[in-house]
Scaffold this motif. Structure first.
Motif, PDB file in Angstrom:
ATOM      1  N   SER A  83       0.443  -1.533   0.317  1.00  0.00           N
ATOM      2  CA  SER A  83      -0.116  -0.228  -0.220  1.00  0.00           C
ATOM      3  C   SER A  83       1.161   1.380   0.209  1.00  0.00           C
ATOM      4  O   SER A  83       2.628   1.326   0.182  1.00  0.00           O
ATOM      5  CB  SER A  83      -0.736  -0.243   1.183  1.00  0.00           C
ATOM      6  OG  SER A  83      -0.035   0.461   2.369  1.00  0.00           O
ATOM      7  N   GLU A  84       0.031   2.240   0.007  1.00  0.00           N
ATOM      8  CA  GLU A  84       1.104   4.307  -0.699  1.00  0.00           C
ATOM      9  C   GLU A  84       1.470   3.752   1.033  1.00  0.00           C
ATOM     10  O   GLU A  84       2.652   3.872   1.677  1.00  0.00           O
ATOM     11  CB  GLU A  84      -0.049   4.616  -1.125  1.00  0.00           C
ATOM     12  CG  GLU A  84       1.224   5.899  -1.000  1.00  0.00           C
ATOM     13  CD  GLU A  84       1.710   5.770  -2.776  1.00  0.00           C
ATOM     14  OE1 GLU A  84       2.953   6.099  -1.898  1.00  0.00           O
ATOM     15  OE2 GLU A  84       1.499   5.411  -3.549  1.00  0.00           O
ATOM     16  N   GLU A  85       0.480   3.835   1.785  1.00  0.00           N
ATOM     17  CA  GLU A  85       0.538   3.600   3.258  1.00  0.00           C
ATOM     18  C   GLU A  85       1.916   3.272   3.916  1.00  0.00           C
ATOM     19  O   GLU A  85       2.848   3.440   4.492  1.00  0.00           O
ATOM     20  CB  GLU A  85      -0.120   3.723   4.540  1.00  0.00           C
ATOM     21  CG  GLU A  85      -0.014   3.698   5.777  1.00  0.00           C
ATOM     22  CD  GLU A  85      -1.944   4.030   6.598  1.00  0.00           C
ATOM     23  OE1 GLU A  85      -0.986   3.293   7.826  1.00  0.00           O
ATOM     24  OE2 GLU A  85      -2.436   2.764   5.901  1.00  0.00           O
ATOM     25  N   THR A  86       1.994   1.976   3.481  1.00  0.00           N
ATOM     26  CA  THR A  86       3.256   1.110   3.642  1.00  0.00           C
ATOM     27  C   THR A  86       4.568   1.527   2.956  1.00  0.00           C
ATOM     28  O   THR A  86       5.644   1.675   3.764  1.00  0.00           O
ATOM     29  CB  THR A  86       2.967  -0.427   3.458  1.00  0.00           C
ATOM     30  OG1 THR A  86       2.354  -1.217   4.046  1.00  0.00           O
ATOM     31  CG2 THR A  86       4.421  -1.306   3.784  1.00  0.00           C
ATOM     32  N   LEU A  87       4.503   1.824   1.586  1.00  0.00           N
ATOM     33  CA  LEU A  87       6.032   2.274   1.448  1.00  0.00           C
ATOM     34  C   LEU A  87       5.811   3.876   2.266  1.00  0.00           C
ATOM     35  O   LEU A  87       7.112   4.314   2.105  1.00  0.00           O
ATOM     36  CB  LEU A  87       5.064   2.610   0.380  1.00  0.00           C
ATOM     37  CG  LEU A  87       5.341   1.469  -0.971  1.00  0.00           C
ATOM     38  CD1 LEU A  87       4.631   1.812  -2.553  1.00  0.00           C
ATOM     39  CD2 LEU A  87       6.394   0.461  -1.206  1.00  0.00           C
ATOM     40  N   ASP A  88       5.391   4.853   2.392  1.00  0.00           N
ATOM     41  CA  ASP A  88       5.632   5.594   2.935  1.00  0.00           C
ATOM     42  C   ASP A  88       5.959   5.681   4.497  1.00  0.00           C
ATOM     43  O   ASP A  88       6.476   6.392   4.769  1.00  0.00           O
ATOM     44  CB  ASP A  88       3.856   7.013   2.831  1.00  0.00           C
ATOM     45  CG  ASP A  88       3.455   7.501   2.063  1.00  0.00           C
ATOM     46  OD1 ASP A  88       4.140   7.502   0.914  1.00  0.00           O
ATOM     47  OD2 ASP A  88       2.412   7.530   2.132  1.00  0.00           O
ATOM     48  N   ASP A  89       5.672   4.874   5.245  1.00  0.00           N
ATOM     49  CA  ASP A  89       6.150   4.126   6.188  1.00  0.00           C
ATOM     50  C   ASP A  89       8.101   3.788   6.423  1.00  0.00           C
ATOM     51  O   ASP A  89       8.367   4.348   7.071  1.00  0.00           O
ATOM     52  CB  ASP A  89       5.615   3.005   7.190  1.00  0.00           C
ATOM     53  CG  ASP A  89       4.147   3.336   7.592  1.00  0.00           C
ATOM     54  OD1 ASP A  89       3.727   4.907   7.829  1.00  0.00           O
ATOM     55  OD2 ASP A  89       3.097   3.067   7.876  1.00  0.00           O
ATOM     56  N   ASP A 105       9.421   4.944   3.606  1.00  0.00           N
ATOM     57  CA  ASP A 105      10.170   5.482   3.659  1.00  0.00           C
ATOM     58  C   ASP A 105      10.865   6.949   4.588  1.00  0.00           C
ATOM     59  O   ASP A 105      12.073   7.510   4.938  1.00  0.00           O
ATOM     60  CB  ASP A 105       9.713   6.834   2.274  1.00  0.00           C
ATOM     61  CG  ASP A 105      10.795   7.481   1.479  1.00  0.00           C
ATOM     62  OD1 ASP A 105      11.451   7.035   0.989  1.00  0.00           O
ATOM     63  OD2 ASP A 105       9.776   8.941   1.595  1.00  0.00           O
ATOM     64  N   SER A 106      10.257   6.943   6.002  1.00  0.00           N
ATOM     65  CA  SER A 106       9.872   7.593   6.202  1.00  0.00           C
ATOM     66  C   SER A 106      10.440   6.777   7.737  1.00  0.00           C
ATOM     67  O   SER A 106      11.669   7.927   8.365  1.00  0.00           O
ATOM     68  CB  SER A 106       8.618   7.638   7.797  1.00  0.00           C
ATOM     69  OG  SER A 106       8.493   6.459   8.277  1.00  0.00           O
ATOM     70  N   GLU A 107      11.370   5.847   7.871  1.00  0.00           N
ATOM     71  CA  GLU A 107      12.007   4.958   8.342  1.00  0.00           C
ATOM     72  C   GLU A 107      13.559   4.868   7.943  1.00  0.00           C
ATOM     73  O   GLU A 107      14.643   5.667   8.669  1.00  0.00           O
ATOM     74  CB  GLU A 107      11.911   3.676   8.827  1.00  0.00           C
ATOM     75  CG  GLU A 107      11.804   3.459   9.950  1.00  0.00           C
ATOM     76  CD  GLU A 107      11.478   3.385  10.840  1.00  0.00           C
ATOM     77  OE1 GLU A 107      12.598   2.586  11.465  1.00  0.00           O
ATOM     78  OE2 GLU A 107      10.807   3.827  11.891  1.00  0.00           O
TER      79      GLU A 107
END
Length: 124
Positions: A85-91, A93-95
């Protein structure tokens, strides 16, 4: 090409699959234990017999893991037969800034160790 290893289904043994995918037999067992990879059938000698679909699954697991996805998250993705999901990818990336800072700190610690080692060797 007659007689090649790819002429029949499920012809790849664990060591062959590990070599093809750049992983280890231990990792393959771990993936099976976690349910990320189905246990393949065994031949009469007891060797696991993998096929091309298994190789593709292992490569997918590796790609996700190398992208920072945890094995637990990979299990969820594979069970849902869903993409990230886009949310998982964002998470993920934020790491990256935290991981970058950790690498910088590790390099600084290595530099200090080298300097300390050089000083110790110079005085002995």
């Amino acid at each position: 090409m007659s007689g090649s290893a790819f002429d029949e289904p499920r012809v790849l043994r664990s060591k062959d699959v590990a070599a093809l995918t750049g992983t280890t037999i231990r990792a393959l067992r771990h993936y099976m234990h976690l349910g990320l990879l189905e246990e393949p059938p065994r031949d009469t000698n007891g060797y696991r017999r993998f096929d091309v679909t298994d190789v593709v699954q292992i490569l997918r697991i590796k790609q996700l893991a190398e992208s920072g996805v945890s094995l637990e998250q990979i299990a969820t993705i594979l069970n849902k037969q869903d993409s990230l999901s886009e949310e998982t990818l964002d998470d993920l990336d934020s790491e990256l800034p935290r991981k970058e800072a950790q690498i910088v700190a590790q390099r600084a610690a290595l530099t200090r160790l080298r300097v300390s080692r050089a000083q110790t060797q110079a005085t002995s």
